[in-house]
Enzyme design. Structure first.
Site, PDB file in Angstrom:
ATOM      1  N   HIS A   1       1.295   4.884 -23.193  1.00 11.62           N
ATOM      2  CA  HIS A   1       0.620   3.588 -23.242  1.00 11.62           C
ATOM      3  C   HIS A   1       1.663   2.491 -23.376  1.00 11.62           C
ATOM      4  O   HIS A   1       2.630   2.645 -24.125  1.00 11.62           O
ATOM      5  CB  HIS A   1      -0.345   3.536 -24.435  1.00 11.62           C
ATOM      6  CG  HIS A   1      -1.376   2.482 -24.283  1.00 11.62           C
ATOM      7  ND1 HIS A   1      -1.126   1.168 -24.566  1.00 11.62           N
ATOM      8  CD2 HIS A   1      -2.656   2.538 -23.844  1.00 11.62           C
ATOM      9  CE1 HIS A   1      -2.212   0.467 -24.326  1.00 11.62           C
ATOM     10  NE2 HIS A   1      -3.154   1.264 -23.870  1.00 11.62           N
TER      11      HIS A   1
ATOM     12  N   ASP B   1      -8.001   7.693 -22.971  1.00 12.66           N
ATOM     13  CA  ASP B   1      -8.621   8.438 -21.878  1.00 12.66           C
ATOM     14  C   ASP B   1      -8.463   9.952 -21.994  1.00 12.66           C
ATOM     15  O   ASP B   1      -9.072  10.689 -21.217  1.00 12.66           O
ATOM     16  CB  ASP B   1      -8.015   7.990 -20.532  1.00 12.66           C
ATOM     17  CG  ASP B   1      -8.361   6.549 -20.227  1.00 12.66           C
ATOM     18  OD1 ASP B   1      -9.512   6.171 -20.447  1.00 12.66           O
ATOM     19  OD2 ASP B   1      -7.471   5.804 -19.779  1.00 12.66           O
TER      20      ASP B   1
END
Ligand code: ACO
Length: 436
Positions: free
Chosen positions: A310, A367
């Site tokens: 991320h 996710d």
């Protein structure tokens, strides 16, 4: 927006010339160099492709500490919100800055109810998409089309009555998402019910059928609220930045949100939730997890561990912590034995013990486990990113509301041109094929 200027400056020296640049400070002490007047005073611009080192705005909506794994909406930690609030409370919080009072929530719910039907004429559009069209493509098109169907889309009307505009988008798009699914399986549209909460209504619209009544499970409703809350905002991510950039040109709110949906659909962003399941299934079928980890590390291969890494988090994504916990609980509750959960847990274990991932601070993101939960709820894989989009609507609307106004300046970055220098010769073109 009011900013706190720190009593310090950053001195930039270029050759013999020095310029003092003001420092600004955020609520949590993070400091930034204000370069707004840099070009005027030095002729220089800064360059930061993909904006990894650039704060593009001041915002009061969401706070992330990527090193500590902290995420707060309007100052409230997400852990507290998932424990007590419903998605609709969080939508209100993001848009208005405070959790709703009893009356405010009732009014907001009523508006969601009034605005839950899509314009009947819009239904015809759905007939024209190919059966296998991706739901995200359909959604971005349909939301753009809403601007033609609903009056008062001019900025002043929308800003003055943000609740009407927000509830129409949040509620109507929920109906569209369910309709996209019903259409794809050839079943009739299920209309929204005024006696159901937002998430229960959505599940009913997805799964009820005239011949197979759907029994709404409170645990599934609770879980959907949690998933939607966790996806509701994430400050200046790719799709929210798209919304702010497009919105800055004073484009109407529907078209602006449509741009956000398009940005979200990419596999490096919201589209990762679908890509994760596809990857986990490929690993399960192949049986060799280590092979996929090697592929993800190899420079000769474009493969990445989807749901890992991320831009903002250099530790475990706090949303993934909650989703993993809820995932295990829900699958146990439903007595579902999903081999993809075992693959995901094993993959996480291997990656978190591998120096490649440790050195690069790559951890599971939001996710990584969400698709396993959506699968367990019966949501088809090609709808996962549409679920993300539904949940992100309040965040996009909140950022649009925060940004739009009299002082809004159009976003227009500069560049460093590295193309050819001026061509001073006569230009030569091939002989024209057509004479007129
Ligand atoms: N698998 C393997 N290696 C990775 C991964 C991954 N998932 N993510 C990053 N890396 C590596 C890169 O190859 C790079 O290595 P290098 O320094 O040797 O060149 C290093 O880690 C840094 O990666 P960047 O791409 O520079 O990191 P960036 O911040 O630009 O990208 C992103 C973040 C896009 C999320 C990236 O981690 C990724 O592609 N992850 C997989 C897709 C994904 O899960 N996306 C969803 C993100 S959450 C969301 O948007 C809702």
């Amino acid at each position: 927006m009011a900013t706190k200027v720190v009593d310090k400056t950053a001195r930039l020296t270029i050759g013999r010339k020095s310029v003092d640049l003001p420092l600004v400070c955020g609520t949590e002490g993070e400091q930034a160099i204000d370069i707004g007047k840099l070009r005027a005073s030095t002729g220089l611009v800064t360059i930061d492709p993909s904006l990894g080192n650039t704060a593009s705005c001041f915002s009061k909506i969401t706070y992330i500490d990527g090193e500590k794994g902290i995420l707060r909406y309007r100052g409230i930690p997400i852990e507290k919100l998932v424990a007590k609030a419903r998605f609709i409370d969080v939508a209100y919080l993001l848009i208005h800055g405070e959790l709703p009072t009893y009356d405010e929530r009732r009014n907001f719910s009523q508006l969601l109810n009034f605005n839950s039907l899509m314009h009947e004429d819009m239904r015809h559009f759905f007939d024209l998409f190919p059966r296998n069209a991706h739901p995200m493509n359909i959604l971005s098109t349909m939301i753009n089309a809403m601007a033609s169907f609903y009056p008062n889309v001019d900025l002043v009307s929308v800003v003055e009555d943000i609740d009407s505009a927000a509830t129409r988008i949040i509620s109507c798009i929920r109906t569209m998402v369910a309709f996209v699914y019903k259409k794809s399986i050839g079943e009739p549209l299920v209309y929204p019910r005024q006696d159901l909460s937002y998430c229960a209504n959505f599940l009913n619209m997805m799964f009820n059928s005239p011949v197979r009544p759907y029994e709404i499970c409170p645990e599934t409703v609770r879980l959907l609220n949690i998933l939607f809350i966790l996806h509701a905002d994430h400050e200046q991510n790719c799709s929210t930045t798209a919304v702010r950039v497009i919105g800055s040109a004073q484009v109407n709110l529907y078209s602006t949100i449509s741009a956000g949906i398009s940005a979200l659909s990419g596999p490096l962003h919201g589209g990762a939730n679908q890509a994760v399941i596809e990857m986990l299934r490929a690993i399960h079928e192949d049986g060799d997890i280590e092979k996929f980890v090697r592929m993800a590390k190899s420079k000769d291969n474009n493969f990445r561990l989807m749901g890992f890494g991320h831009r903002a988090y250099k530790t475990y994504d706090p949303r993934a912590v909650i989703i993993r916990r809820e995932c295990e609980k829900y699958l146990a509750f439903r007595k579902i034995d999903d081999p993809l959960l075992d693959v995901a847990k094993r993959l996480e274990e291997i990656a978190l013990g591998d120096s490649y991932f440790i050195e690069r601070h790559l951890y599971p993101n939001v996710d990584f486990y969400s698709g396993i939960l959506y699968r367990a709820m019966g949501i088809p894989e090609n709808m996962f990113t549409a679920m993300f989009a539904l949940a992100r609507l309040p965040g996009w609307i909140a950022h649009w509301k925060e940004m739009i106004g009299r002082d809004t300046k159009i976003v227009r970055p500069r560049q460093v041109y590295v193309g050819k220098p001026e061509n001073k010769s006569e230009i030569k073109l091939p002989k024209a094929i057509f004479t007129i």
